[in-house]
Enzyme design. Structure first.
Site, PDB file in Angstrom:
ATOM      1  N   THR A  73     -22.106 -15.644  44.776  1.00 24.45           N
ATOM      2  CA  THR A  73     -22.294 -16.635  43.720  1.00 24.45           C
ATOM      3  C   THR A  73     -23.744 -17.106  43.727  1.00 24.45           C
ATOM      4  O   THR A  73     -24.233 -17.618  42.717  1.00 24.45           O
ATOM      5  CB  THR A  73     -21.366 -17.858  43.903  1.00 24.45           C
ATOM      6  OG1 THR A  73     -21.473 -18.322  45.252  1.00 24.45           O
ATOM      7  CG2 THR A  73     -19.929 -17.506  43.584  1.00 24.45           C
ATOM      8  N   HIS A  86     -10.901 -13.021  49.238  1.00 24.55           N
ATOM      9  CA  HIS A  86     -12.350 -13.184  49.148  1.00 24.55           C
ATOM     10  C   HIS A  86     -13.143 -12.123  49.867  1.00 24.55           C
ATOM     11  O   HIS A  86     -14.378 -12.119  49.801  1.00 24.55           O
ATOM     12  CB  HIS A  86     -12.771 -14.541  49.716  1.00 24.55           C
ATOM     13  CG  HIS A  86     -12.495 -15.674  48.794  1.00 24.55           C
ATOM     14  ND1 HIS A  86     -13.402 -16.101  47.862  1.00 24.55           N
ATOM     15  CD2 HIS A  86     -11.408 -16.448  48.638  1.00 24.55           C
ATOM     16  CE1 HIS A  86     -12.888 -17.109  47.181  1.00 24.55           C
ATOM     17  NE2 HIS A  86     -11.669 -17.330  47.625  1.00 24.55           N
ATOM     18  N   LYS A 123     -28.404 -17.317  52.045  1.00 25.19           N
ATOM     19  CA  LYS A 123     -26.950 -17.099  52.129  1.00 25.19           C
ATOM     20  C   LYS A 123     -26.590 -17.115  53.609  1.00 25.19           C
ATOM     21  O   LYS A 123     -27.489 -17.092  54.448  1.00 25.19           O
ATOM     22  CB  LYS A 123     -26.591 -15.744  51.506  1.00 25.19           C
ATOM     23  CG  LYS A 123     -27.514 -14.608  51.977  1.00 25.19           C
ATOM     24  CD  LYS A 123     -27.274 -13.282  51.283  1.00 25.19           C
ATOM     25  CE  LYS A 123     -27.667 -13.235  49.841  1.00 25.19           C
ATOM     26  NZ  LYS A 123     -26.584 -13.255  48.895  1.00 25.19           N
ATOM     27  N   ARG A 124     -25.324 -17.142  53.968  1.00 24.52           N
ATOM     28  CA  ARG A 124     -24.934 -17.081  55.382  1.00 24.52           C
ATOM     29  C   ARG A 124     -25.603 -15.878  56.041  1.00 24.52           C
ATOM     30  O   ARG A 124     -25.873 -14.886  55.391  1.00 24.52           O
ATOM     31  CB  ARG A 124     -23.415 -16.896  55.526  1.00 24.52           C
ATOM     32  CG  ARG A 124     -22.589 -18.110  55.266  1.00 24.52           C
ATOM     33  CD  ARG A 124     -21.116 -17.801  55.468  1.00 24.52           C
ATOM     34  NE  ARG A 124     -20.678 -16.723  54.596  1.00 24.52           N
ATOM     35  CZ  ARG A 124     -20.079 -15.601  55.028  1.00 24.52           C
ATOM     36  NH1 ARG A 124     -19.846 -15.402  56.306  1.00 24.52           N
ATOM     37  NH2 ARG A 124     -19.690 -14.687  54.161  1.00 24.52           N
ATOM     38  N   LYS A 146     -24.867  -8.627  54.950  1.00 24.75           N
ATOM     39  CA  LYS A 146     -25.770  -9.140  53.904  1.00 24.75           C
ATOM     40  C   LYS A 146     -27.185  -8.589  54.072  1.00 24.75           C
ATOM     41  O   LYS A 146     -28.024  -8.714  53.191  1.00 24.75           O
ATOM     42  CB  LYS A 146     -25.769 -10.666  53.915  1.00 24.75           C
ATOM     43  CG  LYS A 146     -24.417 -11.258  53.493  1.00 24.75           C
ATOM     44  CD  LYS A 146     -24.451 -12.780  53.495  1.00 24.75           C
ATOM     45  CE  LYS A 146     -23.138 -13.424  53.090  1.00 24.75           C
ATOM     46  NZ  LYS A 146     -22.997 -13.638  51.632  1.00 24.75           N
ATOM     47  N   LYS A 159     -26.428 -18.244  40.539  1.00 21.17           N
ATOM     48  CA  LYS A 159     -27.275 -19.438  40.437  1.00 21.17           C
ATOM     49  C   LYS A 159     -28.703 -19.033  40.103  1.00 21.17           C
ATOM     50  O   LYS A 159     -29.378 -19.650  39.274  1.00 21.17           O
ATOM     51  CB  LYS A 159     -27.270 -20.208  41.764  1.00 21.17           C
ATOM     52  CG  LYS A 159     -25.912 -20.697  42.208  1.00 21.17           C
ATOM     53  CD  LYS A 159     -25.957 -21.164  43.673  1.00 21.17           C
ATOM     54  CE  LYS A 159     -24.554 -21.287  44.223  1.00 21.17           C
ATOM     55  NZ  LYS A 159     -24.529 -21.381  45.704  1.00 21.17           N
TER      56      LYS A 159
END
Ligand SMILES: *Cc1c(COP(=O)(O)O)cnc(C)c1O
Length: 746
Positions: free
Chosen positions: A590, A297, A482-483, A488, A594
């Site tokens: 992901t 992952h 998101k986390r 990120k 969405k």
């Protein structure tokens, strides 16, 4: 499944004087009873998904939808004066942290929906991931007692508990089964640790801090605990049903390892076969090779687990011995394949006191898969390049997906209805039918604009209620949820938003369409920089939202306790999805899918599944910016100096706001630490190792372009709807079909 019986009983249900929690438990129990009627026995080959996390969220609405009684329940309750939305008070089961856990939940949903036998194995944590609150802009972590409202969707199986042995303790693994409803009923089996106070700690919290030896051992115990319970019952179950001809085991069972956490299952499998069932080591190892498959992952080193030999020896001496034997066996095999010493060392399972769990997984697994096309290419070219050279058929791509049942049917009934009216309702059972939306008419665009507006208003009302921040409903809605992680790049968004703010304030960007930036993220409790970024964004929000000169143009809100249920509202009400990770580092994402399925355009980098999203929906219908993987690797080899990329006044000002007194970190010095991480680096990394300053300029320009484009509402809505029309590929139904066909053979 007995729908009629459910409806009849629900009609008879007396609701008077009952609390929400009582009603929740009673209706859920009824649905379980009727939903489980006529469950099929497991036949043929089954796939098992071992995962440390299952981020299932709220089961109530989803299960009623899957059983096919959601609308009836709403009507019946309504006739009794009960609004079905009251059950939103029920907490999510947050037995996961982020994308990896949510993927596991989506996969179970899709498999059940496609009538494929896939079952989950994991841990029934007493506390899910913490509940997040902000105090003075800082993240505060509260215990997440998700079972406090009851757990009507689980069935405890006392008679199937197993004893799990460590050198220093014995623990019972007690199964709790959650049915996964769909075309068939599959099973998510979560083990709870019992037997003593010490034992219970094993299933108490998700990801206990592992900065001490005790913490590390607890993690190891968790991983072994559920892996051993799963593998043990699969082998014993096989013997009971089919005898000891283990050659047939892989014909009936395949075990998917979700990341490295459950990789220790391989060693346990071989241990049981050799010790309990007296097979030779070579035979047991070969069976393992035909049984396990592994999903990678991430390429971030912190997630590729390594275990110290001394730790494993201390609590699992037999497992340490087996892993050493596998390592020796692997070395011999590498030699016969003609590997050089260096090549063998790169693939080694054991090196000077350390076990490399990803290497163990790659050596044993029949298939190794990445989770998006780019990610799999990176695995082939760098992380597992040597393994790919000598085992060219192992590596495969399986681009992630999301279940369109939760992420469209359930969270966006309005858009679902519009789809029904436009292309018919067959997309609900066969998502590829969504392709028929391509070539939509102008009037569909108009209707879509209305749907988006309704979802936006619902979201903004919810945010006003939950967070106390009022946002005008004519805003263009951006979201980055998101986390929280440096890669990120929420910090880059913070800088970009600050630049918009200064630009609006100075009049330079005065004609911008009004917009709001929604953030949502939990930070790992011990991740200081991530927490500092949360505080920084909250400080910016405070300043911007209270500035009367700008506040009708720009708002910022960081929602508390971002989770699956919050995500369901955010993805439906958002116009622009921010997916701005450093190229090469977001394996797939992901969240991006969405948003796409709900008609948000992607503003992001060429990373993870973003690449496949724009490949399908068109670059012209999304907003791509920033450095590519190739560009970054050239930059790295030439030597990157972030200071060369923030000489412009605006960028400089945004960066300096971390230290010039514009915002307060409460005297913690954390903002200065963030500043230093970008400008001078740290002992473990170069300055700005995620290239925030490098991409900032193009990011700001892109955001301004989005705002300008949005003024032509209709053209913008066409881009959004084109994203919806091309999103079928990102349903996890497609992903699961691929796993079923080319990995599991079920
Ligand atoms: C989908 C989802 C994620 C994953 O989001 P990414 O943007 O892919 O990192 C994380 N948390 C929750 C609650 C989600 O629903």
């Amino acid at each position: 499944m007995d729908k009629l019986k459910f409806i009849e009983k629900l009609n008879e249900l007396d609701v008077s004087g009952k609390s929400t929690i009582e009603l929740y438990n009673e209706i859920s129990a009824l649905a379980m009873q009727c939903g489980l009627e006529g469950t099929k026995q497991i036949q043929g080959k089954n796939a098992y998904y071992l995962s440390m996390e299952f981020l299932i969220g709220r089961s109530f609405y989803n299960n009623l939808l899957e059983i096919g009684v959601l609308e009836e329940t709403q009507d019946i309750l309504s006739s009794k004066g009960v609004d079905i939305n009251i059950f939103e008070e029920i907490e999510d089961a947050a037995l996961g942290n982020g994308g990896l856990g949510r993927l596991a939940a989506c996969f179970l949903d899709s498999a059940a929906g496609l009538d494929l036998p896939l079952h989950g194995y994991g841990i029934r944590y007493k506390y899910g991931l913490f509940k997040q609150k902000f105090e003075n802009g800082f993240q505060v972590e509260l215990p997440d007692d998700w079972q406090g409202m009851g757990d009507p969707w689980s069935i405890r199986r006392d008679n199937e508990k197993r004893l799990i042995k460590f050198a220093d303790m014995e623990v019972y693994a007690v199964p709790y089964d959650m049915p996964v409803f769909g075309k068939r009923i599959n099973r998510l089996r979560l083990f709870q640790a019992e037997g003593s106070a010490e034992a219970e700690k094993i299933s108490e919290v998700l990801y206990p801090a592992d900065d001490t030896e005790e913490g590390k051992l607890l993690r190891l115990r968790q991983e072994y605990f559920f892996s051993a319970a799963a593998v043990g019952e699969l082998l014993d179950g096989f013997v009971k049903q089919r005898g000891k001809n283990f050659d047939k085991f892989p014909e009936y069972n395949v075990i998917q390892l979700n990341d490295t956490h459950p990789v220790i299952a391989i060693a346990e499998f071989i241990r049981l076969l050799t010790v309990k069932y007296r097979l030779t080591f070579a035979k047991a190892l070969n069976l393992a090779k035909n049984t396990f498959a592994y999903t990678n992952h991430t390429i971030l080193p912190e997630a590729l687990e390594c275990w110290q030999e001394e730790h494993i020896k201390k609590i699992l001496p037999d497992i340490a011995e087996i892993m050493l034997k596998i390592s020796v066996y692997a070395m011999r095999e590498f030699k016969t394949l003609g590997c050089s010493k260096e090549q063998a060392s790169e693939m080694a399972i054991y090196k000077s006191g350390t076990f490399y769990m990803a290497n163990l997984a790659v050596f044993i697994a029949k298939t190794v898969n990445g989770v998006a096309a780019l990610h799999t290419e990176i695995l082939k070219d760098s992380l597992f390049a040597t393994a790919h050279k000598f085992y060219p058929n192992k590596l495969q791509n399986k681009t992630n997906g999301i279940t369109h049942r939760r992420w469209l049917e359930l969270c966006n009934k309005e858009l679902s209805k519009l789809l029904d009216e436009t292309i018919g309702d067959s997309w609900r059972t066969d998502i590829s039918e969504l392709d028929n939306l391509k070539g939509f008419t102008d009037s569909t665009v108009d209707e879509f604009i209305q749907v988006k507006q309704i979802k936006k208003e619902q979201l903004l009302e919810y945010i006003a209620r939950k967070e106390g921040v009022e946002i005008p409903a004519d805003c263009l809605v951006f979201a980055q949820v998101k986390r929280l992680h440096e890669y990120k790049r929420q910090l880059m968004t913070a800088f970009a938003v600050l630049e918009l703010y200064y630009g609006i304030k100075s009049g330079r960007l005065s004609s911008l369409h009004p917009c709001v930036f929604i953030f949502g993220a939990k930070s790992a409790p011990s991740y200081k920089r991530a927490k500092a970024i949360i505080k920084f964004i909250n400080e910016i929000a405070k300043k911007v939202n209270s500035d009367e000169q700008t506040c009708d143009k720009l708002r910022i809100v960081f929602v508390q306790n971002y989770n699956v249920s919050y995500a369901e509202k955010i993805v439906a009400g958002t116009d622009v999805s921010l997916q701005v990770s450093t190229a090469g580092l977001e394996a797939s994402g992901t969240g991006n899918m969405k948003f796409m399925m709900n008609g948000a355009v992607t503003c992001g980098t060429m990373d993870g599944a973003n690449i496949e999203i724009v490949e399908r929906a068109g670059k012209e219908n999304n907003y791509i910016f920033g450095a590519t993987v190739t560009e970054l690797s050239r930059l790295k080899s030439e030597g990157y100096n972030p200071m060369n990329y923030c000489s412009e006044e605006e960028h400089r000002k945004a960066l300096e706001s971390l230290i010039d007194g514009s915002f307060s970190d409460g005297g913690s010095g954390e903002f200065k630490a963030l500043y230093d991480s970008l400008t001078i680096g740290a002992s473990w990394h170069e300055p700005d190792n995620y290239f925030v300053l490098y991409d900032l300029d193009s990011y700001v320009k892109t955001l301004i372009k989005v705002c300008q484009d949005y003024s032509d509402r209709k053209t913008f809505a066409k881009k959004q709807l084109t994203n919806v029309a091309n999103s079928a590929y990102f349903s996890s139904d497609r992903t699961i079909k691929e796993y079923a066909k080319s990995i599991w053979e079920i």
